[in-house]
Write a protein that holds these residues in place. Structure first.
Motif, mmCIF file in Angstrom:
data_model
loop_
_atom_site.group_PDB
_atom_site.id
_atom_site.type_symbol
_atom_site.label_atom_id
_atom_site.label_comp_id
_atom_site.label_asym_id
_atom_site.label_seq_id
_atom_site.Cartn_x
_atom_site.Cartn_y
_atom_site.Cartn_z
ATOM 1 N N GLN A 137 14.830 9.385 12.422
ATOM 2 C CA GLN A 137 14.073 8.149 12.223
ATOM 3 C C GLN A 137 13.997 7.822 10.738
ATOM 4 O OE1 GLN A 137 9.661 7.733 12.831
ATOM 5 N NE2 GLN A 137 10.312 6.393 14.520
ATOM 6 N N LEU A 138 14.418 6.625 10.377
ATOM 7 C CA LEU A 138 14.373 6.164 8.997
ATOM 8 C C LEU A 138 13.279 5.115 8.857
ATOM 9 C CD1 LEU A 138 17.168 7.597 8.990
ATOM 10 C CD2 LEU A 138 17.958 5.792 7.423
ATOM 11 N N THR A 139 12.428 5.300 7.844
ATOM 12 C CA THR A 139 11.387 4.327 7.523
ATOM 13 C C THR A 139 11.739 3.690 6.186
ATOM 14 O OG1 THR A 139 9.723 5.668 8.660
ATOM 15 C CG2 THR A 139 8.935 3.966 7.160
ATOM 16 N N PHE A 140 11.895 2.371 6.179
ATOM 17 C CA PHE A 140 12.332 1.670 4.977
ATOM 18 C C PHE A 140 11.120 1.140 4.201
ATOM 19 C CE2 PHE A 140 15.854 1.526 7.943
ATOM 20 C CZ PHE A 140 16.927 1.921 7.139
ATOM 21 N N THR A 141 11.373 0.646 2.983
ATOM 22 C CA THR A 141 10.279 0.177 2.130
ATOM 23 C C THR A 141 9.605 -1.070 2.692
ATOM 24 O OG1 THR A 141 11.893 -1.039 0.792
ATOM 25 C CG2 THR A 141 11.246 1.150 0.023
ATOM 26 N N ASP A 142 10.291 -1.784 3.589
ATOM 27 C CA ASP A 142 9.647 -2.962 4.181
ATOM 28 C C ASP A 142 8.749 -2.582 5.355
ATOM 29 O OD1 ASP A 142 11.475 -2.261 6.102
ATOM 30 O OD2 ASP A 142 12.669 -4.098 5.951
ATOM 31 N N GLY A 143 8.620 -1.270 5.602
ATOM 32 C CA GLY A 143 7.706 -0.805 6.632
ATOM 33 C C GLY A 143 8.339 -0.638 8.002
ATOM 34 N N THR A 144 9.549 -1.130 8.194
ATOM 35 C CA THR A 144 10.188 -1.004 9.502
ATOM 36 C C THR A 144 10.701 0.411 9.724
ATOM 37 O OG1 THR A 144 12.329 -1.716 8.607
ATOM 38 C CG2 THR A 144 10.875 -3.421 9.493
ATOM 39 N N LYS A 145 10.684 0.822 10.996
ATOM 40 C CA LYS A 145 11.188 2.137 11.380
ATOM 41 C C LYS A 145 12.326 1.955 12.369
ATOM 42 C CE LYS A 145 6.739 4.484 10.765
ATOM 43 N NZ LYS A 145 5.687 5.336 11.394
ATOM 44 N N GLU A 146 13.442 2.623 12.119
ATOM 45 C CA GLU A 146 14.601 2.507 12.991
ATOM 46 C C GLU A 146 15.174 3.889 13.269
ATOM 47 O OE1 GLU A 146 17.547 -0.259 11.772
ATOM 48 O OE2 GLU A 146 16.113 -1.858 11.316
ATOM 49 N N THR A 147 15.764 4.051 14.428
ATOM 50 C CA THR A 147 16.387 5.316 14.799
ATOM 51 C C THR A 147 17.886 5.230 14.547
ATOM 52 O OG1 THR A 147 14.708 5.732 16.496
ATOM 53 C CG2 THR A 147 16.776 6.952 16.663
ATOM 54 N N PHE A 148 18.392 6.175 13.754
ATOM 55 C CA PHE A 148 19.810 6.228 13.426
ATOM 56 C C PHE A 148 20.427 7.466 14.077
ATOM 57 C CE2 PHE A 148 18.652 3.033 10.517
ATOM 58 C CZ PHE A 148 19.795 2.454 9.982
ATOM 59 N N ALA B 299 0.817 -1.221 0.000
ATOM 60 C CA ALA B 299 0.000 0.000 0.000
ATOM 61 C C ALA B 299 0.845 1.261 0.000
ATOM 62 C CB ALA B 299 -0.928 -0.002 1.210
ATOM 63 N N ASP B 300 2.026 1.211 0.570
ATOM 64 C CA ASP B 300 2.836 2.417 0.724
ATOM 65 C C ASP B 300 4.018 2.408 -0.239
ATOM 66 O OD1 ASP B 300 1.230 3.351 2.848
ATOM 67 O OD2 ASP B 300 2.318 2.030 4.248
ATOM 68 N N ALA B 301 4.377 3.602 -0.700
ATOM 69 C CA ALA B 301 5.528 3.767 -1.586
ATOM 70 C C ALA B 301 6.356 4.935 -1.082
ATOM 71 C CB ALA B 301 5.087 4.011 -3.021
ATOM 72 N N ILE B 302 7.663 4.816 -1.224
ATOM 73 C CA ILE B 302 8.573 5.898 -0.848
ATOM 74 C C ILE B 302 9.109 6.516 -2.130
ATOM 75 C CG2 ILE B 302 10.721 6.495 0.313
ATOM 76 C CD1 ILE B 302 10.234 4.251 2.254
ATOM 77 N N THR B 303 8.915 7.818 -2.258
ATOM 78 C CA THR B 303 9.327 8.539 -3.465
ATOM 79 C C THR B 303 10.384 9.566 -3.102
ATOM 80 O OG1 THR B 303 7.107 8.286 -4.389
ATOM 81 C CG2 THR B 303 8.538 9.920 -5.414
ATOM 82 N N THR B 304 11.499 9.543 -3.813
ATOM 83 C CA THR B 304 12.557 10.525 -3.588
ATOM 84 C C THR B 304 12.345 11.723 -4.507
ATOM 85 O OG1 THR B 304 13.969 9.407 -5.200
ATOM 86 C CG2 THR B 304 14.225 8.794 -2.891
#
Length: 853
Positions: free
Chosen positions: A630-641, A65-70
């Motif tokens: 906070q980085l949100t990747f295309t697999d839906g996971t969110k991680e703090t860098f 459902a979600d897409a990341i666009t640069t």
């Protein structure tokens, strides 16, 4: 009004040749515009039909459902969906079939060892779908893949690479895979999906080479049972899908694919052609206005006599406009036919260039015919309006005087107005590129500069022609002096004639300067940032190509001739809610091979939860070392860098850097865009390059280049762009030449008695021809000089505006050799334009010319 029509008809019959240049100018401009619109409509309809036919059996598509666009990308990146969903989808009432669709990058190597495609359009690979209604490809030859290593290739790609059924070649995924071609396929009845290449494998191979983990697919294609509409199917699928997965109709999917592959390209390509149609019509405006201005001036006595006999101002003005309208309508109608011919020619030419322009009938819509017709008529009537009004103002007493040609132009009011416009243009431009960077402000200044050049043309023409014609008078004697005097006699006419050529030369110079600046920028970027000895890259740019194998850098690092080999991969993630591209690499090796400028923090300590950011991006995001994002990747996971380093220069390294270990859990199909190599101490360039080439050959034979060669190849697309620009601008220059030739022809008619007297007192035909030719060259020289100055200025504005609007540091470059060629072409064009009028002047009968009034 009937009287005006009769006067116009009579004048047109008597002076048909006077409007030949105007007719051709309108005809060419309208034909180019109509051809562009017809070609765009035909391509759009063809792609709509192609994608509609290809996706006709797919009723629904299940995807993330979600897409990341640069920034700068229209299509986002979506995470894969689990193939296990197929079982759930198949149980939904109304579903007849559901199959996983694995898709990724895969670039074939042709029979000559070079990669096929990748120069913009994507090179795709995926699994061969066995359900014929859900598979958009149809076997045209051979069979479907059944064993590991077997593939089906779209027929267009196979023909381009010289491959046939039974051949064995390499598929870059990006890791090289040896494959055997067992079938050729078509897409929607065509040899391919535009210039996109497609290689289909077995499901097992597709998941092995194109996905990061087994059990994943890009989408799930679904076919509905009898009586179930696409919308009903989507409504039934939605409740059984996970929260982060959606279903869309097959029609919506086809429209998205059409927009991705053709929509953006067609929009940009059509806009590109429309801009040049506008330039051609703008050039035509000057030529048309000049023609009508000269004709009106030559008819001063005739119009005055009509006024003396009782004709009103409105009737004289109306007669001139009806005359212009007749030329406009006939030339525009002919231009419509010419436009259809241009589109038909492109339809035959494009397949030879590798672009699948559709076969069959052209699509000619009402808008594609009505718009060019209206534009042609408006341009012609608008250009003739002021001369027509001037004709209506002719005083009846002018019939008692000799016909005089307008020689005004260098008036004080014009000089003041032009100077004011130029000052305003400079103020807007400098403010837009130096004070407060603004594309719109700089563009406004550029337009005002163009208007100022046109307004100041008559003021500058006298001085310019005297200066440019000075050497001519000394070298060519009386002939040169007469040519200069003729060019000086009417500053308005000279300026208007030269302005048409000036605009064409200005646009050519603008793109020449901008192209040279882009090359200089790329050279500066590579020289400043790239500290390696050679670069290994895949021969592709844009969205195309499969990239390089991530294992290549390690293989090169093991060579005794190599000190450091670092690969630059590409990832994508949302950084605090905004899509951003990530550079995936070994940060320590990156610092040894690329000049990153000042580094605050440590690149060696990024680990799996650290990130490095450029100084500009850190300022934009209000980040510094030690801060978290906070980085949100295309697999839906969110991680703090944690930001562990802030470096000065992005350029080749990008704005965000993470380690491969940090990217690995979120990767999809991993690839590198570049591998930078530094040789060990004592290793010569030849020995090091040979060793790298030999080690890289098994990885799909990527290109190994020196720093200079890498910079040149990175800017290779600029030369292609300039070639297309020059070819399109040839039309504008041609219209400008027609304007010069038409003006000289009308001027010869006006100076018939004068030319006869010159011949009577001893001027030879050769001298007369030379005089007219040199007059044409002087006019062209004035237009060329103005165009070079204006184009160089606008090129500087464009470079500075681009510099302010982006994070890159643009370098301004003025290419003297290319601009000198433009200048010579402009002068040669002037000499060419003067040939026909010169021959006509030389054929004048001396006695009749002397007796002419």
């Amino acid at each position: 009004m009937n009287a005006s029509v009769r006067l116009s008809a009579s004048s047109l019959r008597a002076h048909r040749r006077r409007f030949a240049g105007t007719f051709l100018a309108v005809f060419l401009g309208v034909a180019f515009l109509a051809g562009t619109l017809v070609m765009g409509d035909t391509l759009r309809a063809s792609f709509d039909s192609m994608f509609g036919d290809a996706a006709g059996g797919t009723d629904a598509v299940v995807r993330s459902a979600d897409a990341i666009t640069t920034p700068g990308e229209s299509q986002g990146v979506r995470q894969p969906v689990a193939t296990d969903l197929v079982r759930s989808v198949e149980k939904v009432p109304g579903v007849a079939a559901a199959v996983p669709n694995v898709q990724g990058a895969g670039q074939l190597v042709g029979a000559n060892g070079e990669a096929i495609g990748g120069q913009g359009p994507p090179t795709l690979a995926g699994n061969w779908i066995t359900d014929p209604e859900l598979n958009p490809y149809r076997l045209a030859e051979g069979r479907a893949p059944q064993r590991s290593g077997e593939v089906v290739v779209n027929r267009g790609a196979a023909e381009k690479g010289g491959l046939t059924v039974g051949d064995t070649t390499t598929l870059r995924t990006p890791d090289p895979v040896r494959v055997t071609i067992v079938g050729l396929a078509t897409f929607g009845g065509e040899d391919g999906m535009a210039q996109v290449t497609f290689t289909a494998m077995t499901m097992t191979d597709a998941q092995k080479y194109l996905t990061a983990r087994p059990g994943e697919a890009a989408t799930i294609q679904v076919r509905a049972g009898p009586g179930v509409t696409q919308r009903e199917l989507v409504d039934r699928l939605t409740p059984v899908l996970p929260q982060d997965v959606e279903a869309i109709t097959g029609q919506e999917s086809a429209e998205e694919n059409n927009e991705m592959i053709s929509g953006r390209f067609l929009s940009v390509f059509t806009l590109f052609l429309l801009v040049f149609s506008g330039v051609a019509l703008l050039v035509a405006t000057f030529s048309i206005h000049n023609t009508f201005a000269i004709v009106v001036a030559q008819r001063t006595g005739e119009n005055a006599l009509l006024r003396a006999l009782g004709a009103s101002r409105r009737q004289v003005t109306g007669a001139a406009l009806v005359e212009a309208g007749a030329v406009a309508v006939t030339a525009s109608l002919a231009g419509l036919a010419g436009g259809i011919g241009i589109a038909a020619g492109l339809q035959a030419l494009f397949p030879a260039m590798g672009f699948p322009f559709p076969e069959g009938d052209l699509v000619v819509t009402g808008l594609s015919m009505a718009l060019p017709l209206a534009v042609g008529v408006v341009v012609c009537l608008g250009s003739a309006l002021l001369p027509a009004v001037r004709a209506g103002r002719t005083a009846p007493l002018a019939a008692l005087r000799e016909t005089a040609v307008d020689t005004s132009g260098a008036s004080r009011s014009r000089a003041i107005a032009g100077a004011a416009l130029m000052a305003l243009a400079l103020a807007c431009t400098l403010a837009g590129v130096l004070v407060s960077p603004s594309i719109w402000l700089a563009g406004t200044g550029a337009v005002l500069a163009l208007v100022a050049f046109v307004v100041l043309g008559p003021v500058a023409s006298s001085t310019a022609v005297r200066v440019l014609g000075g050497p001519l008078a000394r070298l060519r004697g009386v002939t040169g002096a007469l040519a200069r005097r003729n060019a000086l006699r009417s500053p308005k006419r000279t300026a208007a004639t030269a302005s048409a050529l000036m605009i064409g030369v200005a646009v050519v110079s603008l793109f020449t300067v901008f192209g040279a600046s882009l090359k200089a920028t790329m050279d500066q970027t590579v020289s400043r940032s790239f500290a390696g000895d050679v670069a290994v890259s895949a021969p592709s740019f844009g969205a195309g190509g499969s990239g390089l194998s991530p294992r290549l850098a390690g293989a090169l690092q093991d060579l005794p001739e190599v000190d450091t080999a670092v690969g630059l991969g590409r990832g994508i993630a949302e950084v605090d809610g905004e899509g951003r591209a990530l550079t995936v690499t070994d940060p320590a090796a990156l610092a040894r091979t690329f000049d990153l400028g000042t580094v605050d923090g440590s690149l060696r300590e990024l680990g799996t939860d650290g990130i490095a950011v450029t100084e500009k991006e850190a300022d934009r995001q209000h980040l510094t070392t030690g801060d978290t994002a906070q980085l949100t990747f295309t697999d839906g996971t969110k991680e703090t860098f944690t930001v562990r380093a802030v470096y000065d220069r992005s350029e080749l390294a990008g704005d965000y850097v993470v380690t491969r270990a940090a990217w690995a859990p979120h990767r999809t199909q991993d690839s590198d865009t570049l591998v930078a190599v530094t040789f060990a101490d004592g290793v010569s360039a030849d020995a090091g390059t040979a060793a790298v080439e030999q080690a890289a050959a098994p990885y799909g034979n990527p290109e190994v280049q020196t720093r200079d060669a890498y910079a040149q190849s990175s800017a290779g697309g600029i030369d292609m762009m300039l070639t297309l620009v020059y070819a399109l601008l040839a039309l504008a220059v041609l219209i400008a030449l027609l304007g010069i030739a038409n003006t000289l022809t009308l001027a010869i008619h006006e100076r018939t008695r004068e030319l006869g007297l010159l011949r009577a007192v001893g001027q030879t035909r050769a001298q007369l021809r030379a005089m007219v030719r040199w007059e044409s060259v002087l006019v062209a020289a004035f237009g060329t000089a103005g165009g070079l100055a204006l184009g160089a200025f606008l090129g500087w504005v464009l470079v500075r505006a681009s510099d302010g609007a982006s994070d890159s540091d643009f370098a301004f470059a003025m290419p003297p050799a290319q601009l000198a060629v433009v200048a010579l072409v402009g002068l040669a064009a002037g000499a060419l334009a003067g040939l026909r009028p010169a021959r006509r002047a030389a054929r004048l009968d001396v006695l009749r010319a002397v007796a002419a009034e």
